[in-house]
Structures are given as structure tokens and as C-alpha cells.
Design a protein around this motif. Sequence first.
Motif, PDB file in Angstrom:
ATOM      1  N   ASN A   1       0.316   4.310  -6.471  1.00 54.14           N
ATOM      2  CA  ASN A   1      -0.668   3.864  -5.258  1.00 54.14           C
ATOM      3  C   ASN A   1       0.115   2.596  -4.497  1.00 54.14           C
ATOM      4  N   GLY A   2       0.054   1.673  -5.393  1.00 52.16           N
ATOM      5  CA  GLY A   2       0.373  -0.005  -5.027  1.00 52.16           C
ATOM      6  C   GLY A   2       0.906  -0.326  -5.938  1.00 52.16           C
ATOM      7  N   ASP A  40      -9.296  -6.399   3.225  1.00 49.75           N
ATOM      8  CA  ASP A  40      -9.337  -6.260   1.964  1.00 49.75           C
ATOM      9  C   ASP A  40     -10.243  -6.269   1.122  1.00 49.75           C
ATOM     10  N   TRP A  50      -1.943  -6.323   2.658  1.00 47.98           N
ATOM     11  CA  TRP A  50      -1.345  -4.913   1.893  1.00 47.98           C
ATOM     12  C   TRP A  50      -0.212  -4.256   2.935  1.00 47.98           C
ATOM     13  N   ASN A  70       0.857  -1.129  -0.479  1.00 48.22           N
ATOM     14  CA  ASN A  70      -0.195   0.097   0.309  1.00 48.22           C
ATOM     15  C   ASN A  70       0.749   1.079  -0.081  1.00 48.22           C
ATOM     16  N   GLU A 113      -8.916   2.311  -0.400  1.00 45.08           N
ATOM     17  CA  GLU A 113      -7.629   2.624   0.716  1.00 45.08           C
ATOM     18  C   GLU A 113      -6.539   2.647   0.074  1.00 45.08           C
ATOM     19  N   VAL A 114      -6.049   1.636  -0.617  1.00 46.79           N
ATOM     20  CA  VAL A 114      -4.881   1.912  -1.708  1.00 46.79           C
ATOM     21  C   VAL A 114      -5.308   3.050  -2.308  1.00 46.79           C
TER      22      VAL A 114
END
Length: 423
Positions: free
Chosen positions: A402-403, A241, A248, A230, A286-287
Motif C-alpha cells: 500500500n505504501g 496528509d 505521497w 502512495n 488514502e494510503v
Amino acid sequence: MRKTTVSSSSCYGSVLIFVCLFVSIRVYAGDYVPTDKYLLNCGANSKATDSGGREWTPDNNSKFLLATAESTTAEASEQASSVDTVPFMTARLFHSDFTYSIPLSPGHKFIRLYFYPSTYNNLNATNAIFSVTTGRYTLLKNFSAAQTTEALNYAYVLKEYSLNVVGDTLNITFSPSKKYPNTFAFVNGIEIVSMPDIYNTVDGQTMIVGTQTPFIVDNTTALEHVYRLNVGGSLISPSRDTGLYRSWYDDSPYIYGAAIGVTETAGPNMSIKYPTKMPTYVAPVEVYQTARSMGPNASVNLQYNLTWIFSIDSGFSYMVRLHFCEIADNITKINQRMFEIFIYNQTAETEADAAGWVGGNGIPVYKDYVVFVPTGVPQQDLWLALHPQTSLKSEYYDAILNGVEIFKISDVNGIACRQGRIQ
């Protein structure tokens, strides 16, 4: 510092066409609901709940154990402070081949194996050297949980795989190594969860980095999750998740050097709107609400690459999935924050544009890339680097991410590991 490798021809025009066509978005919705979900607390006698609130079923006297197979159960001799009681404080041990036979529906599954290398029944964990297979796939070969935790400075090991199950039964076999004396196998927990087919590349759009050759991940391919981050945010636990029970992790331990960039967080008026063709369970909201960028100073940004380093096994292909979502209120259109992406010292993108790809901010998108890491030393470093794109005169000389997800791809023989390699 930018890498000078010249990549393939510009995709700028195609980006413009895509933006014009891309108009459908949606607000994120519910989580994925798995058809099959098994949490086996190996060696346990009763149901127990883990720290995330999930209930685990004991495997003692269960239908998953073949009646002809021999095994013993034991409790760990000690508990490290970072190790949860469930599922790590009990184990099932095998001195010969042992198979769990689990009934389920056909389709894609996550298989997660939990190992805590403690002493069990006076058996030293250093003698636990074994292989794990399922169907045509070798998931682990001459694996040592004790060696792995020592090398990585971890207390326990969690191995996660994604594969397609054909038929109505999944057999997982643990085999102690015959190369060494007094070996045994063990496992603390087995988790099997149905999953959507979100990692395939059958559309032919995923290229081997540095080439124009597509790489196909399909129903015959097994993936081993290696890293899932993340970026710019904090840990997302399995219970948070999208119904797939993935973890993450914070990306900061993997950033190279002192040039760590800055973290960004979506403002209170920035809602994340998933594209209609992108399932909301691909990654948690949230990611996409957090990111890491290079910072506000363009002259500084031009002097360095924002870089992450990942240790990986040699001799395999890896799929790298990068998640993007432009969360700056003032960046809404193409060529405002455009950048280059380098993976394993090769150019993956020359005109990456989180807002430009989807036609605005607050809209997630992900991109998949495949790199081949040749044989050589047992482990190598995979570098992921971002640098501002300058030739098209972007409004901001910056980059954003972002991820990250990185998967090891099984080879043509179904091997997901190498003999004698730390896994």
C-alpha cells in the motif's frame, strides 16, 4: 522469478500468537496538531498563500535573521510551468555563512528546505554550491540545486529531514563552498513543523536486512526523506496528509519493467480501522485504501517479482518502511495472501501477510527494515521486490503493498550527505 536467498527462521508461529492477541481496532480519527509550524517565504516582503492554501510568512525584517549576518534578496528571473509562485519566486542569497535562528519547543521536527535554481540578481545558479548545517548535523554538503535538478529532470528541489531538537532554538546555517570561486548560497523556503516520534525503532524490532541484528533509530538520529509513495494510488498533497504536511507520490514511475501488477481500491463497504497502538497520523487513510498487487493469475504471478527501483546514495544505511492493509473483501485470515519481500537483493520477509499480521482486512500495519548500502559508485539502485510464498500453500499466490517510505540515516558523525555528491 523468486530470489533464492534463505532468510532467518520462520515467524509463522509468532504470527499466529500475535493474531490471537490482536483484537483492538479503531476507526481513524483526527490529524496531528503541531506545536510549532513555521513557513518562511525567503526573500519575500509580505504574507502569501501557496497553491495548497497554506500561508507563508516573509522572512524580510523577521526575528529569525541574525542582525550581524549579511544577505540579499531577489526574485527568480523566470518561472517554470511546474513551479509554484510561493515559495519559489523569491530567494535569500548569501555570500558568506548565514544563520536562521528559530525559536521553538524541544522535540521532533520536520525541516523542509525549498530550492529553485533560477538566476537571481544576475547570479547564475550553477555557482550556488553550499552546505547546510544544524547543530551537529550536516544536512547538505557542497550541494548544487542546479546540478540536482538537471540530473533528476526536476524543476525544483525539496529536501525534508526529521530530527530531534534539544533546547528552545533551532539554528540553520547556510555556508557557500570555499572550494570553488564565486560561489554563493540561497534558499527559497524554509518549513519547520513539529512531528510525533513515529520513525523511532527503539523497541528493537527493526532488523538490518539479512541479519538478526536490530538497528536503533532514536533521538540522536537524523533522517532524510528520500521517497514516499502512495502505492496503487495518486498523489496525496501536504494539505491532505495527517497534519504532518508530507507529500505521497504515485508509485508507477518506480516500477521495474512491464510487469506492473494491478491496482486495487477498497470497496464502499470496506472501512479502514487503525489498530489502537498505531497512531492514525502514521499515514493517511488514502494510503491504506489503495494498493498494488500482482494480479489474479497465480501461474503468471509465480513467474515474476513485483519490483520497484529507487536510486540512492552509496555509503549510508537506509530505513525502508512498508505500509500494508488488506483491502480485498474475501481475504480476512492468515495464509490467504502470503508473500516474500526482498530489499536490496536480500530477504527481508519470507512470510509477509497483511491480513494475517493483524487478524483481518481493512486494518493497517507497517513494517520497518534497514539496509546498508556500501560505498562505491556515487549512486546505486535499491530494489524492492515481492513474490508469492509457495511453501505454505497460500490460498492466493499473490502479493500486496500500500505504501513505501525510504529514509537515509545519518552516520555516527551526524553527516546526512557526502561531499561533492548530487543530493
